[in-house]
Scaffold this motif. Structure first.
Motif, short mmCIF file in Angstrom:
data_model
loop_
_atom_site.label_atom_id
_atom_site.label_comp_id
_atom_site.label_asym_id
_atom_site.label_seq_id
_atom_site.Cartn_x
_atom_site.Cartn_y
_atom_site.Cartn_z
N ARG A 59 -30.36 -6.80 51.73
CA ARG A 59 -30.37 -5.48 52.38
C ARG A 59 -29.02 -5.21 53.05
O ARG A 59 -28.44 -4.14 52.90
CB ARG A 59 -31.47 -5.42 53.47
N ASP A 60 -28.52 -6.22 53.79
CA ASP A 60 -27.29 -6.03 54.57
C ASP A 60 -26.04 -5.99 53.70
O ASP A 60 -25.13 -5.21 53.96
CB ASP A 60 -27.13 -7.15 55.61
N HIS A 61 -26.00 -6.87 52.67
CA HIS A 61 -24.74 -7.06 51.94
C HIS A 61 -24.68 -6.35 50.59
O HIS A 61 -23.61 -6.00 50.13
CB HIS A 61 -24.47 -8.55 51.75
N GLU A 62 -25.83 -6.18 49.94
CA GLU A 62 -25.78 -5.54 48.61
C GLU A 62 -26.26 -4.09 48.66
O GLU A 62 -25.91 -3.29 47.81
CB GLU A 62 -26.65 -6.32 47.61
N LEU A 63 -27.09 -3.77 49.64
CA LEU A 63 -27.68 -2.42 49.69
C LEU A 63 -27.16 -1.62 50.88
O LEU A 63 -27.69 -0.54 51.17
CB LEU A 63 -29.21 -2.51 49.74
N ASN A 64 -26.15 -2.15 51.57
CA ASN A 64 -25.56 -1.47 52.74
C ASN A 64 -26.62 -1.04 53.75
O ASN A 64 -26.53 0.04 54.34
CB ASN A 64 -24.76 -0.24 52.31
N GLY A 65 -27.63 -1.87 53.92
CA GLY A 65 -28.67 -1.57 54.91
C GLY A 65 -29.74 -0.60 54.42
O GLY A 65 -30.71 -0.33 55.13
N GLU A 66 -29.54 -0.06 53.21
CA GLU A 66 -30.50 0.92 52.68
C GLU A 66 -31.70 0.21 52.04
O GLU A 66 -31.66 -0.99 51.79
CB GLU A 66 -29.83 1.77 51.59
#
Ligand code: AR6
Length: 185
Positions: A59-66
């Motif tokens: 979530r934090d690193h690949e999806l920019n928190g999205e």
């Protein structure tokens, strides 16, 4: 029930996906990737809390928190599971335009295979995505799932695919759909 497709196999069986020894198992997740009920809850429970940490990292690193969008898939390690990898995908919630929902469900299978191919995975177990909490009618879901898997195997040198159904009743629905596909080939 097991069929050969272009040198790969596709098998339907009744079982618990957390016990499958294929290289990868697929999780019918939700967009938060933070766990839930059904197969998602069972996979997180059996894999241990490291799985949640790995999902948070994605979530934090690949999806920019999205959130992970419907039809998309991401891959993590499988920690305490017998499988090596978990592929998390988000099925469509039933309701709305049928063709769009079918296309999104097909995307789940295709994008799961894409994750698998990128890691050199040769065997994969799928649950019946979207047919629990997300209420997708199982006969329609079976048709979409099996058609998409067969098309993928016809075009790619993969290995072993297992549809892990959670009840005899679900198995019968998938077996009937598979027989119908084979009869129409
Ligand atoms: N092994 C194999 N199949 C299972 C297992 C298991 N251990 N447990 C349940 N199933 P669902 P969805 C079957 O609801 O409809 C979660 O809360 C189940 O009988 O798990 O895609 C997520 O976080 C059904 O046939 O997934 C999402 O919020 C199938 O797996 C939401 O549910 C899918 O049911 C996703 O809903």
């Amino acid at each position: 029930m097991k069929v050969d497709v272009n040198g790969s196999s596709m098998e339907l069986k009744v079982g618990d996906i957390t016990k499958q020894k294929t290289d990868a198992v697929v999780n019918a997740a939700n967009g938060t990737l933070m766990g839930g009920g059904g197969v998602d809850g069972a996979i997180h429970k059996a894999a241990g809390k490291e799985l949640l940490e790995a999902c948070k990292w994605i979530r934090d690193h690949e999806l920019n928190g999205e959130q992970l969008s419907t039809g998309q898939a991401v891959i993590t390690e499988a920690f305490q599971l017998p499988a090596s990898w978990v592929i998390h995908t988000v099925g469509p919630v039933w309701g709305g335009e049928e063709e769009k929902l079918k296309a999104l469900l097909a995307d789940c299978y295709r994008n799961s295979f894409k994750c698998a191919m990128e890691k050199g995975i040769k065997s994969i177990s799928f649950p019946s995505i979207s047919t629990g909490v997300y209420r997708f009618p199982i006969d329609l879901a079976a048709q979409v799932a099996l058609t998409t898997i067969m098309e993928f195997l016809q075009r790619n040198d993969f290995g072993q695919v297992v549809m892990t159904l959670f009840s005899d009743k679900d198995y019968e629905v998938y077996a009937t759909a598979l027989q119908r596909l084979l009869d129409n080939e």
